[in-house]
Write a protein that holds these residues in place. Structure first.
Motif, short mmCIF file in Angstrom:
data_model
loop_
_atom_site.label_atom_id
_atom_site.label_comp_id
_atom_site.label_asym_id
_atom_site.label_seq_id
_atom_site.Cartn_x
_atom_site.Cartn_y
_atom_site.Cartn_z
N MET A 110 0.83 -1.20 0.00
CA MET A 110 0.00 0.00 0.00
C MET A 110 0.87 1.26 0.00
O MET A 110 0.37 2.36 0.20
CB MET A 110 -0.97 -0.06 1.19
CG MET A 110 -2.04 -1.13 0.94
SD MET A 110 -2.78 -1.88 2.41
CE MET A 110 -3.54 -0.50 3.17
N ALA A 128 -4.15 3.15 -2.49
CA ALA A 128 -4.02 3.18 -1.03
C ALA A 128 -3.37 4.45 -0.50
O ALA A 128 -3.25 4.63 0.71
CB ALA A 128 -3.19 1.98 -0.58
N THR A 173 -9.05 0.45 -2.33
CA THR A 173 -7.90 -0.46 -2.25
C THR A 173 -8.38 -1.91 -2.24
O THR A 173 -7.80 -2.78 -2.89
CB THR A 173 -7.09 -0.17 -0.96
OG1 THR A 173 -6.87 1.24 -0.88
CG2 THR A 173 -5.77 -0.87 -0.97
#
Ligand code: UDP
Ligand code: GLC
Length: 398
Positions: A48, A70, A94
């Motif tokens: 992320m 993210a 995400t």
């Protein structure tokens, strides 16, 4: 002529999508690095954020993906009380990206708390099992109650399996209400061969390059953060005025926004007149040779350590270790047999343990040898990777 690399790898086990919220090199990421490298023929690591962890995965031949969706999740902190609408939409975006990637995999393996929440939401879209590798002790002094509440709910009802990095971590999950979760305790493993490959000449060369000479050297390894207790080690040095030749090397850097504490530590060393005896080396990627270059390894965490890779690494490096009691550290160490043990936040206790180790080299060697034998039996990749694979297979079969 046989040409390597042209044939598709023989995939013999579950295909795993690993998910982590950070690409900084914390212990949880170094743990995942070895697991993902071991399974690289059937794994991808989705991150992320971008950072040095990705480069390390690349070097080990592990396929990686950075989830641009993210970016805004990075601003949600672990002590946050209520997720705002921005956080909810970032999690959803995400999670959808993870679900798309997950189509080609049998399992979503979340390596951090944020990753776990995202993986659980993805599981709704992707209909895949989720395994959570829990690296933290769920302590309300550290994590907000809402975060712990969400983690526990998801661990009980969505995760098919949880790997806890110590019994202490597993117990804390149960104590906070996670009794329904199916938990396997798997300690971290370390590649012992890397420690064994360090020669005495290399260790001496590192010592010389740091200007350490033949004086006794203590090593404190780990990221610089208030709960890692670098201040305890510096204050213990100040109490060792009877041993003015002793040096301390602090290996590690602030990884998760603790820069002001790192600056305080330098100022503390200077203020206590230890400027020439405390050496800050910053983040290093040559920990094995540095561990072999120091005489004693100290561990000073002020809160229970969930596992404590640096303790197991110090034992594998054959160093006498002084570890702080609590959490996984108390599971790694048998006090007085495989290491010295002290109570947290006690510089005087650390100073007297250091004096004892330095005054009794034969006993220090015996404890270090027992520590190394124990670490070889319990904390090497040869022992822990099969346990992790077993948990993965059980999660897929559940
Ligand atoms: N480490 C490193 N370079 C440094 C300091 C630490 O590679 O400069 C590594 C260390 O060898 C260990 C990990 O970072 O493998 C820290 O893991 P640990 O479990 O001790 O603590 P964490 O930071 O995960 O709480
Ligand atoms: C976490 C913990 C540490 C543990 C590591 C690997 O970062 O703080 O104690 O060793 O994860 O499991």
């Amino acid at each position: 002529m046989r040409r390597r690399g042209l044939c598709a790898p023989l995939v013999t086990g579950p295909r795993v999508l690993f998910l982590d919220h950070t690409a900084a090199l914390g212990g949880a990421e170094l743990c995942l690095l070895d697991v993902a490298a071991h399974l690289r023929d059937r794994a991808v690591v989705a991150l992320m954020a971008d950072g040095p962890f990705r480069a390390r995965l690349d070097e080990r031949g592990v396929r990686t993906v950075v989830l641009e969706e993210a970016a805004s999740l990075q601003r949600v902190k672990r002590e946050s009380r209520m997720p705002g609408p921005g956080a909810v939409s970032a999690v959803l975006g995400t999670a959808r990206a993870v679900a798309r990637l997950g189509k080609d995999y049998d399992l979503l393996y979340a390596n951090s708390q944020k990753a776990f929440i995202v993986a659980c939401v993805s599981a709704v879209f992707a209909r895949k099992p989720v395994l959570w590798h829990l690296h933290d002790i769920l302590d309300p002094d550290v994590f907000s109650r809402i975060n712990i509440g969400i983690d526990v709910l998801l661990a009980n009802h969505v995760a098919t399996r949880v790997i806890a990095n110590s019994q202490a971590t597993a117990n804390a999950l149960r104590a906070r209400g996670g009794a329904r979760a199916r938990v396997d305790v798997v300690y971290n493993g370390v590649d012992a061969a890397v420690y064994d490959a360090v020669t005495d000449a290399e260790a001496l060369a590192v010592r010389a390059s740091l200007g350490l000479g033949s004086a006794p050297v203590l090593g404190l390894f780990g990221r610089i953060a208030p709960w890692k207790g670098q201040d305890v080690a510096i204050r213990a040095m100040a109490l060792l005025s009877d041993r003015p030749e002793v040096q301390l090397v602090i290996v590690g850097d602030a990884l998760f926004g603790e820069e002001s504490y790192a600056a305080e530590m330098r100022a503390l060393a200077a203020e206590l007149g230890l400027g020439a005896r405390v050496h800050f080396l910053g983040f290093r990627s040559d920990v094995p040779v540095l561990m072999r270059a120091v005489d004693v390894l100290v561990h000073t965490s002020t809160a229970p350590e969930p596992f404590g890779r640096v303790i197991a690494e110090g034992m594998l490096a054959g160093r006498p270790v002084i570890a702080t009691a609590g959490g996984g550290a108390s599971e790694i160490v048998t006090a007085g047999e495989t290491a010295w043990q002290i109570q947290p936040r006690d510089p005087a206790a650390l100073a007297s343990a250091i004096r004892e180790v330095l005054a009794n080299p034969a006993r220090a060697r015996a404890v270090a040898a027992a520590g190394r034998a124990d670490a070889l039996a319990r904390f090497t990749l040869g022992v822990t990777l099969p346990q992790t694979e077993r948990a993965i297979e059980q999660a897929v079969r559940a």
